[in-house]
Write an enzyme that holds these catalytic residues in place. Structure first.
Site: not given
Length: 864
Positions: A284, A321
């Site tokens: 990820g 993110e």
């Protein structure tokens, strides 16, 4: 001893041992008698050699005189340690306190006040695990990376390794001269060190917890991207691959700018570097402050391979993110029980920003899709709550799951829908501004919400501080007087619960109810309520989850289900939520499985890609209920639902078709070829794969994995050997992953066994091969049986190739099992080892519960 009694005795023994261990274990958190104020960390790292060394100086405040202190250091050797207080130095003797911590003892009590604690140490870079300071080889060259969340900074250097300690860090790295070193902040200076080495010193960071410190070292190539205003953005990749970040580089600034507009705050850090790690895609990404890391296949696209799916994957992941730079980094959880404040917020806002940025993608459907994933776990009695107390090392193994991410995301979307986007945004801004550069808890966010609506804190508590899904039974009451709804809430229980559910929970459910006369708002805060509707006559239909974001399953009488499904104007999110509710309620015994499958066949003809994909999801979830003797029945279901549409789509894109059609082809054609046993599609796939292997005829990268898997199902040994050889020489991880997955699709028993043997083959990267093969075998009864037998015989050898806690995941590769016999065999195989690994006991318990629910669902179905 009869089997049920034996199982009860074994369970009781396990609980007693766990209780004894818990009673004997020291507190998880460090005492607050020492407070870190700043770090000065110097490391010497050569990715080509396994060891590393360093010295860390930690400015501390001693809150009382003490003879000893504790801090975190795991698998490190402490060469020396001392405490400087003014001009006086206090030597310390370091000893191992437990696996995670060391104790420093002084000859005499050291006085309270400010001091600098200094430790010189050596350690090793991790070669198997993808955490701590780890190294990977790519293209014959070595790279060193970090992954410190949640508690792995202590593998790289001694530290007060808890999120509650948020302080500045000054880092320097001594590395081989030819390598590039990057970290959270820009380089301050670079100077020669010993011959062949250089010392790279970085600017001090703003306050950071240890888990957000990050660096990368190696022969990295750099691609400068368009900035976001004054924020410089770069992409770093293994040698020769920076150009593959072109798509990411072209869109990331736009994501940052949308985030800045939402928060009305600039990006908190002085740069945004993005590093492609030489690791498999399942790693990820990680939101390190100013240095976001991604598994290379998620950020880099070889020429011609930035497919629609790749673009969607990168943008959604990057948005998540980047949202963390505010949620989690600028404002940090005080302790891990509020990890959901990081992850749920980043998932919710990330998807919201993607929908703003790329409206043609219809990313708003991510909410019902996240809802479906969360409820698949939350239906279990072994599910945990969103705000889960973290009191032991074992608890860390269960934190990163659909409850933390997707359930929290959907609860936030539900509250935003109830409150309104602007008022909800104002609450978020108030919360972030108040706690910037510090810590926050769930209660802090609830206070921000309560300023907009005093009822919302209790709503949020009811969804985050208890597990489970509210089932809201909806009954339309039409008689004398205006129409009403009778609403009854209870916990949704799947079939065959593993244990008694305990006291009936109560949720405060914000419901948006739509009827032909309009929208009705109702906060269901009691087990039962009557709600007056605005309609003057009995409504022809009732939508009890308007918008599709409500985190509850609405259960209707059969005629009301049909009335809703018959509506052609039902909004997309509502239709997706309705279809998933039907699936969940079928698993709970409320809706017969044949009726569910008939609904899936009807939805399969819907023109929207997302609805057809949801129909395919229903068939996939029902797949385990078709045992080995009824695979032909399953194939007929797939053919009835999708056969004609899949054959019309075919394996080749058509001129002028849109991206939705390309994405749907990748889902449906493979499913019909494999699950629908379509000989024509399999033969066509084999022809295309043979041409690719023989002379390099290109395979459409959007379909390559599907083509390889479909060709392999009926494949022979020659094809197996050719695909294995192609995997060995493939330079790109994404291609290797697709080839390994294809090797797991061979059905011939001898070739299936060869695929399983790849898990132990030297020279193949276990984390690339094993997940792909085991996932493929899990989906087919005969292959799953072979996998179970293989794990029974070779588990010890497999565990040696895995990271320290990775064996906890092994039972999950058998979770498509659907019989009590399989459940008992899985239980016997993994119970003795489950407690050794973080999260192992919960992972096993959830697999066993899924298997037994499926067995009960299959028994109830009466299909045959």
């Amino acid at each position: 001893m009869p089997r049920p009694i034996a199982r009860l005795a074994a369970a009781l023994a396990t609980l007693l041992l766990a209780a004894a261990a818990s009673a004997a274990a020291p507190p998880l958190r460090l005492p607050d008698t020492v407070r870190p104020l700043a770090y000065h960390l110097a490391l010497t790292v050569d990715p080509a050699t396994p060891g590393h060394s360093g010295e860390v100086g930690i400015d501390v405040e001693l809150r009382q005189p003490q003879r000893s202190l504790l801090l975190h250091a795991k698998e490190l050797q402490i060469r020396s340690a001392w405490l400087d207080i003014g001009a006086k130095r206090w030597p310390a003797k370091a000893s191992r306190f437990d696996a995670e911590r060391i104790e420093l003892r002084f000859a005499q009590p050291v006085p309270a006040g400010r001091a600098r604690l200094v430790l010189a140490f050596t350690g090793r870079q991790q070669d198997t695990d993808l955490d701590g300071l780890f190294r990977r080889r790519e293209g014959g060259e070595w790279y060193a990376y970090t992954q410190f969340e949640s508690t792995s900074a202590r593998l790289a250097f001694p530290a007060f390794d808890e999120p509650g300690w948020k302080v500045p860090w000054t880092l320097s790295l001594t590395v081989p001269q030819a390598l590039v070193a990057v970290a959270n902040t820009p380089v301050r200076r670079e100077e020669p060190a010993q011959p062949g080495w250089k010392r790279v010193e970085f600017e001090p960071t703003p306050p950071l917890p240890s888990y957000l410190v990050a660096f990368a070292i190696g022969p990295l190539d750099v691609l400068d991207a368009p900035p976001a205003g004054s924020l410089p953005i770069r992409f770093l990749a293994p040698r020769g691959r920076a150009a593959q970040a072109a798509y990411a580089a072209g869109i990331t600034a736009r994501i940052v700018q949308r985030m800045e507009a939402y928060f009305d705050l600039p990006h908190p850090y002085t740069k945004l570097d993005n590093v492609a790690l030489a690791v498999p895609a399942h790693f990820g990404a990680m939101e390190n402050a100013g240095l976001v890391t991604y598994a290379a296949p998620l950020m880099l696209a070889p020429p011609g391979e930035d497919t629609p799916q790749f673009q969607r994957t990168y943008v959604s992941l990057a948005a998540h993110e980047i949202a963390h730079q505010w949620f989690g980094n600028l404002v940090t959880m005080a302790w891990w029980d509020d990890l959901w404040l990081n992850e749920s917020f980043a998932s919710w806002l990330g998807d919201r920003i993607v929908d703003e940025l790329m409206p043609q993608w219809q990313w708003r459907t991510s909410v019902p899709q996240a809802r479906a994933r969360a409820m698949q776990t939350d239906r279990l009695l072994s599910a945990r709550q969103v705000r889960q107390p973290v009191t032991s090392d074992d608890d860390f193994g269960s934190l990163w799951d659909p409850i933390t991410y997707e359930k929290g995301q959907v609860v936030l979307a539900m509250l935003e829908q109830w409150l309104g986007p602007e008022r909800f945004r104002d609450s978020v801004r108030r919360y972030v501004n108040k706690h910037a550069w510090g810590h926050a808890t769930a209660e802090d966010f609830m206070q921000a919400l309560g300023a907009q609506d005093p009822a919302l804190p209790e709503v949020l508590r009811s969804f985050t501080q208890q597990p489970g899904i509210p089932r809201v039974a909806v009954s339309l009451q039409c008689g004398e007087g205006p129409p009403q709804l009778l609403l009854r809430q209870s916990r949704l229980l799947a079939l065959a619960p593993a244990r008694a559910p305990g006291p009936a929970p109560l949720w405060r459910v914000p419901m948006l109810i739509r009827t032909p006369a309009g929208l009705t708002r109702h906060l269901l805060d009691a087990p039962e309520a009557r709600v007056a509707l605005p309609d003057t006559e009995c409504p022809a239909w009732v939508q009890a989850n308007a918008g599709g974001a409500g985190y509850y399953r609405a259960s209707y009488a059969a005629e009301h289900w049909q009335a809703l499904l018959a509506r052609t104007d039902l909004p997309l999110n509502e239709l997706l939520a309705l279809a998933d509710d039907a699936l969940g309620l079928s698993e709970a015994g409320d809706l017969p499985l044949p009726a569910l499958l008939d609904m899936a066949e009807r939805l399969a003809r819907h023109p929207a890609r997302q609805v057809a994909a949801q129909a395919a999801t229903v068939l996939r979830r029902a797949r385990p209920t078709f045992d080995a003797a009824h695979q032909d029945d399953l194939a007929r279901r797939w053919q009835a639902a999708f056969g004609e549409r899949a054959r019309q789509l075919g394996w080749a894109p058509h001129e002028g078709e849109d991206e939705d059609t390309r994405l749907l082809r990748a889902v449906l054609v493979e499913a019909v070829a494999i699950q629908g046993a379509d000989a024509t599609l399999r033969a066509q796939a084999r022809g295309r794969v043979d041409a690719w292997l023989a002379n390099g005829t290109p395979l459409d990268p959007q379909l390559r994995g599907a083509l390889l898997a479909s060709a392999a199902v009926d494949g022979d040994e020659a094809l197996f050997d050719a695909l294995l050889a192609a995997a060995r020489r493939a330079p790109e991880r994404s291609l290797r992953s697709e080839l390994h997955a294809a090797l797991g699709h061979f059905r011939a028993p001898r070739l299936a066994q060869r695929a399983r043997e790849l898990l132990l083959m030297p020279g193949l990267e276990f984390n690339e091969v094993a997940p792909a093969v085991m996932r493929a075998h899990n989906r087919v009864p005969a292959l799953r049986e072979g996998l179970l037998q293989f794990l029974q015989a070779r588990q010890a050898e497999i565990v040696k190739r895995m990271g320290r806690d990775e064996p906890a995941t092994l039972p999950t590769y058998l979770d498509d099992a659907c019989s009590e016999d399989e459940a008992q065999r899985i239980e016997r195989l993994f119970t003795p080892q489950a407690a050794r690994y973080q999260g192992g006991r919960r992972a096993l318990a959830q697999v066993l519960e899924r298997v037994r629910i499926c067995a009960a669902w299959q028994q109830r179905a009466a299909l045959r």
